[in-house]
Write an enzyme that holds these catalytic residues in place. Sequence first.
Site, PDB file in Angstrom:
ATOM      1  NE  ARG A 164      -4.134  -1.767   0.439  1.00  0.00           N
ATOM      2  CZ  ARG A 164      -4.225  -3.086   0.198  1.00  0.00           C
ATOM      3  NH1 ARG A 164      -3.223  -3.721  -0.368  1.00  0.00           N
ATOM      4  NH2 ARG A 164      -5.324  -3.742   0.501  1.00  0.00           N
ATOM      5  CB  SER A 236      -8.401  -1.785   4.609  1.00  0.00           C
ATOM      6  OG  SER A 236      -8.748  -3.035   4.114  1.00  0.00           O
ATOM      7  CD  GLU A 331      -5.401   0.763   2.724  1.00  0.00           C
ATOM      8  OE1 GLU A 331      -5.727   1.196   1.606  1.00  0.00           O
ATOM      9  OE2 GLU A 331      -5.865  -0.254   3.230  1.00  0.00           O
TER      10      GLU A 331
END
Length: 336
Positions: A164, A236, A331
């Site tokens: 990510r 998420s 995130e």
Amino acid sequence: MIKDYKEYSLLSHNTFGIDVQAARYIDFSTEDELSALLQSGTAGESPLVIGGGSNLLFVGDYHGTVLHSSISDISIISENDEDVFLRVGSGVNWDLLVEYTVNNGWYGLENLSLIPGEVGASAVQNVGAYGVEAGDLITEIEALAIKDGAKTVFLNGDCNYGYRTSIFKREEKGKYVITYVTFNLKKSAGFRLGYGNLKERVESLGGATLANVRKAVCEIRSEKLPDPLVTGSAGSFFMNPVVPDEKAAELAEKYPAMPQYKVADGVKLSAGWLIEQCGWKDTPHERVGVYKHQALVVINRGGATGADVLAFATAVCRSVEERFGVELKMEVNVIE
Ligand code: EPU
């Protein structure tokens, strides 16, 4: 065509459904338009570049300029018997791209079906699911420098892709606007079905074909994740933490049911499991909570402000730290 708005509502530009305004919002649909805009200095020194707003949390009104790409052309730049190199505008909706590649019989993106957002942001964020990340397929990224509109081409190796993350979230953060991303797709099958129950799901649909893998991924995601059109969330909210081997062994002894996955730099834990164990699925909360089928997803139950979401997420992090001694990192990009 350039669209230029003042005091513009960002409600439909963030999947959390946070009702904030941008002082200015500029949408461009070609690289030339963006180049002229950046050269003129109209967008200011540090505009905020957004995609589909699926990974953003606005804590309050945004007092600067928001830039959005509507560059939406897709073209094959080269192909041979095995490969297709597809150059895709940064404003193309991610899942429409995946659907387009699957319909054309090109392999590579099918595991990334139904991820919200747009192509430019996927290259910044290195979106991933079911054992595949966007960075595995990206060969090059075209971008214009915010300071003067000059064009730079980044090759995959320049982007330092990781879980990510990429240079566009670190060293080069806030310096470029991505205009095009080129993907290397394959003309013959090479499926990756090793994650979770994907293989069984694909088998139950009749076996591994591009269409079945896409369908299976869409089904699994729809079961586990909220529909952004119905429930505000940013997918998420946290990343899965990676801990040193010794820490993982200690935790495994104390919590034998804890999911653990060996990775190169340690052991990856499931943030969703850790959060669920702390009881957050059962905590009634007025406006913010975690999703009943996946505790990693923070949801807006209606009327939440960005500050509500941030306070909730901070409390979740604190509880995981206190119980397991594991630090959760967000995130989602928090825009203060
Ligand atoms: N789990 C729980 N409780 C929960 C959620 C998960 O116990 O509430 C357990 C599951 O049973 C499983 C493990 O945790 O053993 C992993 O769960 P899952 O397979 O749902 O995947 P994840 O690691 O929680 C990651 C990505 C998702 C991606 C899936 C599938 C991150 C931060 N999230 O979730 O990505 O779809 O894997 O590849 O890496 C996103 O980034 O927005 C996103 C949805």
